[in-house]
Motif scaffolding. Structure first.
Motif, PDB file in Angstrom:
ATOM      1  N   ALA A   1       0.843  -1.205   0.000  1.00 23.22           N
ATOM      2  CA  ALA A   1       0.000   0.000   0.000  1.00 23.22           C
ATOM      3  C   ALA A   1       0.876   1.252   0.000  1.00 23.22           C
ATOM      4  CB  ALA A   1      -0.929  -0.009   1.218  1.00 23.22           C
ATOM      5  N   ILE A   2       1.929   1.246   0.803  1.00 22.71           N
ATOM      6  CA  ILE A   2       2.850   2.390   0.857  1.00 22.71           C
ATOM      7  C   ILE A   2       3.543   2.579  -0.486  1.00 22.71           C
ATOM      8  CG2 ILE A   2       5.027   3.200   1.867  1.00 22.71           C
ATOM      9  CD1 ILE A   2       3.958   2.098   4.572  1.00 22.71           C
ATOM     10  N   ASP A   3       3.963   1.484  -1.115  1.00 18.76           N
ATOM     11  CA  ASP A   3       4.571   1.588  -2.448  1.00 18.76           C
ATOM     12  C   ASP A   3       3.608   2.218  -3.444  1.00 18.76           C
ATOM     13  OD1 ASP A   3       6.921   0.415  -1.560  1.00 18.76           O
ATOM     14  OD2 ASP A   3       6.450  -1.576  -2.371  1.00 18.76           O
ATOM     15  N   THR A   4       2.352   1.822  -3.362  1.00 18.04           N
ATOM     16  CA  THR A   4       1.330   2.375  -4.255  1.00 18.04           C
ATOM     17  C   THR A   4       1.182   3.874  -4.038  1.00 18.04           C
ATOM     18  OG1 THR A   4       0.119   0.282  -4.312  1.00 18.04           O
ATOM     19  CG2 THR A   4      -1.131   2.270  -4.872  1.00 18.04           C
ATOM     20  N   LEU A   5       1.118   4.295  -2.783  1.00 17.69           N
ATOM     21  CA  LEU A   5       0.943   5.719  -2.479  1.00 17.69           C
ATOM     22  C   LEU A   5       2.206   6.520  -2.799  1.00 17.69           C
ATOM     23  CD1 LEU A   5      -1.109   5.335   0.810  1.00 17.69           C
ATOM     24  CD2 LEU A   5      -1.952   6.042  -1.436  1.00 17.69           C
ATOM     25  N   GLN A   6       3.364   5.890  -2.709  1.00 14.76           N
ATOM     26  CA  GLN A   6       4.591   6.575  -3.113  1.00 14.76           C
ATOM     27  C   GLN A   6       4.588   6.803  -4.622  1.00 14.76           C
ATOM     28  OE1 GLN A   6       7.520   3.922  -1.275  1.00 14.76           O
ATOM     29  NE2 GLN A   6       8.155   5.602   0.059  1.00 14.76           N
ATOM     30  N   SER A   7       4.118   5.831  -5.375  1.00 10.70           N
ATOM     31  CA  SER A   7       4.077   5.994  -6.829  1.00 10.70           C
ATOM     32  C   SER A   7       3.067   7.055  -7.235  1.00 10.70           C
ATOM     33  CB  SER A   7       3.768   4.662  -7.522  1.00 10.70           C
ATOM     34  OG  SER A   7       2.441   4.270  -7.291  1.00 10.70           O
TER      35      SER A   7
ATOM     36  N   ASN B   1       5.834  16.833  -3.951  1.00 11.10           N
ATOM     37  CA  ASN B   1       4.918  16.023  -4.753  1.00 11.10           C
ATOM     38  C   ASN B   1       4.183  16.828  -5.811  1.00 11.10           C
ATOM     39  OD1 ASN B   1       2.809  17.377  -3.530  1.00 11.10           O
ATOM     40  ND2 ASN B   1       1.799  15.569  -2.762  1.00 11.10           N
ATOM     41  N   GLY B   2       4.387  18.098  -5.860  1.00 14.13           N
ATOM     42  CA  GLY B   2       3.620  18.947  -6.761  1.00 14.13           C
ATOM     43  C   GLY B   2       3.807  18.641  -8.225  1.00 14.13           C
TER      44      GLY B   2
END
Length: 115
Positions: A54-60, A80-81
């Motif tokens: 889940a963290i990998d997904t949100l990092q991507s 992240n902008g």
């Protein structure tokens, strides 16, 4: 934070949705460190590997950033902008293409009915 049980599908997507909602609601603020993986796994009632995915997904997606040896943090506007803006532009372009295709399909259908 809690598991998004309204979603069906893989548990990691439910965990990602729960974290995403916590960020959107302000429960997790930009720059804030997420709890450690084992704590998140306990909070969500899932395996540690599910939390990591889940963290990998949100990092991507640009919502989280990792500092090796320090932890995982909610991304700030400064870090992240550009990726977020790029994703929004891609979504807008896709939306315009879909609208165009829908219009072509409607026109084609009307033309076929007229004949």
């Amino acid at each position: 934070m809690k598991l998004d049980d309204k979603l069906t599908g893989p548990a990691y997507l439910q965990v990602a949705s729960g974290i995403r909602k916590a960020i959107a609601s302000g429960e997790l603020k930009p720059g804030e460190k997420l709890p450690a993986g084992p704590k998140l796994a306990t909070t969500f009632g899932v395996a540690l590997m599910t939390v990591r995915r889940a963290i990998d997904t949100l990092q991507s997606e640009g919502l989280l950033r990792s500092a090796p040896g320090v932890g995982v943090f909610v991304a700030t506007a400064e870090n992240n902008g550009s990726e977020l803006a790029s994703l929004r532009a891609d979504v807008d372009a896709l939306r315009q293409r879909v609208e165009h295709l829908e219009q072509l399909a409607t026109d084609s259908s009307r033309q076929a009915q007229a004949e």
